[in-house]
Write an enzyme that holds these catalytic residues in place. Structure first.
Site, PDB file in Angstrom:
ATOM      1  N   TYR A  68      -3.423  -0.099  -5.598  1.00  0.00           N
ATOM      2  CA  TYR A  68      -2.005  -0.229  -5.260  1.00  0.00           C
ATOM      3  C   TYR A  68      -1.309   1.117  -5.256  1.00  0.00           C
ATOM      4  CZ  TYR A  68      -0.457   0.536 -10.102  1.00  0.00           C
ATOM      5  OH  TYR A  68      -0.189   1.096 -11.323  1.00  0.00           O
ATOM      6  N   ARG A  92      -3.292   8.985  -1.366  1.00  0.00           N
ATOM      7  CA  ARG A  92      -3.917   8.554  -2.622  1.00  0.00           C
ATOM      8  C   ARG A  92      -4.454   7.124  -2.484  1.00  0.00           C
ATOM      9  NH1 ARG A  92      -0.436   8.920  -8.052  1.00  0.00           N
ATOM     10  NH2 ARG A  92       0.553   7.110  -7.094  1.00  0.00           N
ATOM     11  N   LYS A 120      -6.097   4.345  -8.574  1.00  0.00           N
ATOM     12  CA  LYS A 120      -4.926   3.527  -8.904  1.00  0.00           C
ATOM     13  C   LYS A 120      -5.322   2.065  -8.703  1.00  0.00           C
ATOM     14  CE  LYS A 120       0.113   3.799  -8.512  1.00  0.00           C
ATOM     15  NZ  LYS A 120       0.473   3.855  -9.929  1.00  0.00           N
ATOM     16  N   GLU A 166      -2.508  10.933 -20.557  1.00  0.00           N
ATOM     17  CA  GLU A 166      -1.282  10.618 -19.812  1.00  0.00           C
ATOM     18  C   GLU A 166      -0.602   9.480 -20.562  1.00  0.00           C
ATOM     19  OE1 GLU A 166      -2.048   8.850 -15.937  1.00  0.00           O
ATOM     20  OE2 GLU A 166      -3.921   8.001 -16.636  1.00  0.00           O
ATOM     21  N   LEU A 200      -4.504   9.526 -13.845  1.00  0.00           N
ATOM     22  CA  LEU A 200      -3.999   9.351 -12.492  1.00  0.00           C
ATOM     23  C   LEU A 200      -3.255  10.638 -12.122  1.00  0.00           C
ATOM     24  CD1 LEU A 200      -3.689   7.259 -10.160  1.00  0.00           C
ATOM     25  CD2 LEU A 200      -1.339   7.047 -10.941  1.00  0.00           C
TER      26      LEU A 200
HETATM   27  C1  LIG Z   1      -1.197   5.542 -15.513  1.00  0.00           C
HETATM   28  C2  LIG Z   1      -0.183   6.246 -14.675  1.00  0.00           C
HETATM   29  N1  LIG Z   1      -0.118   7.588 -14.726  1.00  0.00           N
HETATM   30  C3  LIG Z   1       0.784   8.280 -13.993  1.00  0.00           C
HETATM   31  C4  LIG Z   1       1.690   7.634 -13.171  1.00  0.00           C
HETATM   32  C5  LIG Z   1       2.688   8.432 -12.365  1.00  0.00           C
HETATM   33  O1  LIG Z   1       2.276   8.481 -11.027  1.00  0.00           O
HETATM   34  P1  LIG Z   1       3.328   8.716  -9.848  1.00  0.00           P
HETATM   35  O2  LIG Z   1       4.022   9.999 -10.160  1.00  0.00           O
HETATM   36  O3  LIG Z   1       2.456   8.827  -8.630  1.00  0.00           O
HETATM   37  O4  LIG Z   1       4.253   7.559  -9.832  1.00  0.00           O
HETATM   38  C6  LIG Z   1       1.644   6.244 -13.073  1.00  0.00           C
HETATM   39  C7  LIG Z   1       2.593   5.538 -12.190  1.00  0.00           C
HETATM   40  O5  LIG Z   1       2.660   4.351 -12.151  1.00  0.00           O
HETATM   41  C8  LIG Z   1       0.682   5.530 -13.833  1.00  0.00           C
HETATM   42  O6  LIG Z   1       0.606   4.185 -13.767  1.00  0.00           O
END
Ligand SMILES: Cc1ncc(COP(=O)(O)O)c(C=O)c1O
Length: 279
Positions: free
Chosen positions: A32, A51, A145, A177, A201
């Site tokens: 997703y 991505r 993701k 993270e 991620l």
């Molecule tokens: C586990 C995780 N890390 C980092 C992020 C941040 O990613 P982005 O900046 O692409 O929204 C998300 C966003 O949902 C996430 O689920």
């Protein structure tokens, strides 16, 4: 107001019917993205689509539409929601088929919803949010993701029950993270964030922030922070995501952090990352 799309059409709210043998539902077999539109303009949509393609290839999932077709459907969905900020969640599952583990002979399915997004103000950033640290018990491929978010959900729930906003994962003594965001620390004028390896991620927001820090000529170490360093030594820290941009931390576990001063380096980084991502 939420707008829904399933397979090949927009559907009315209340009419969403999920096939019981849909693999997203049975296995979390899918991927997703979440992208924000501001006043009708997408933020980093090309990066999100790229991505999506990376995640799809990693789990050997064929996309049901070209990236350009997905872009058009996502934009159409966002346009149907009358709000200054709109978040579009879109997922691709391996489809509907009698439940067996191996890949079925099925058509992959696009499903999405679009709804008004919460706008975080600089006032709320001055207040900040608190985090707790929790063990990172996820799999080795968090760069994908994937729909499988059970450890993230359990971590976020632990944060909520502890009165905190977000849970920061610690693996082997180092910060990876957070449950739905990336993590940055600031110590003696140097920004720290975990490198984009398989275990995190690579947030789209994270990438714009790194570009902003470099652009401004600030020091950045893309290296893992030890949990002790993060919990005890950083003077400031923030989490980042599509729906927040940058959100400063006011507490890490029981340790309080000072509210961001006007002179904090985080403000110019926020300004520059916004320019880069909205440019
Ligand atoms: C586990 C995780 N890390 C980092 C992020 C941040 O990613 P982005 O900046 O692409 O929204 C998300 C966003 O949902 C996430 O689920």
């Amino acid at each position: 107001m939420t707008v829904y799309y399933y397979k090949d059409r927009f559907i009315e709210s209340g009419q969403q019917l999920l096939p019981i043998e849909e693999r997203a539902y049975n296995f979390g077999d899918g991927i997703y993205e979440v992208v924000r539109f501001e006043r009708g303009v997408p933020v980093g949509l090309s990066e999100h689509l790229e991505r999506l393609e990376t995640s799809a290839a990693a789990v050997r999932l064929r996309l049901p539409y070209s990236l350009e077709e997905i872009r058009a459907i996502v934009a159409e969905a966002a346009g149907r929601v009358k709000s200054e900020a709109v978040d579009v969640y879109f997922q691709i599952s391996r489809g509907e088929a009698p439940r067996v583990h191996a890949f079925p002979d099925a058509e992959p399915v696009l499903a999405l919803f679009a709804r008004p997004g919460k706008v975080h103000t600089d006032e709320s950033r001055r207040v900040g949010v608190s985090v707790i640290t929790v063990p990172d018990e996820r799999w080795a491929n968090c760069y994908i993701k994937s729909l499988n978010l059970l450890p993230n959900i359990l971590a976020k729930q632990a944060a909520v029950e502890a009165g905190a906003y977000e849970a920061v994962f610690v693996r082997d003594g180092f910060v990876t993270e957070a449950s739905a965001s990336n993590v940055f620390g600031l110590h003696e004028g140097v920004f720290y964030t975990a490198p984009a390896e398989r275990g995190i991620l690579n947030g789209i927001t994270r990438r714009f922030i790194i570009a902003a820090i470099r652009d401004l000529g600030y020091a950045l170490k893309e290296e893992r922070m030890s949990a002790a360093f993060f919990e005890q030594e950083v003077e400031a820290a923030f989490i980042s995501s599509t729906t927040m941009d940058i959100m400063p931390l006011c507490a890490i576990n029981s340790r309080k952090l000072q509210p961001l001063e006007d002179t904090s380096l985080i403000w110019p980084v926020l300004g520059r990352m916004r320019e880069l991502s909205r440019g």
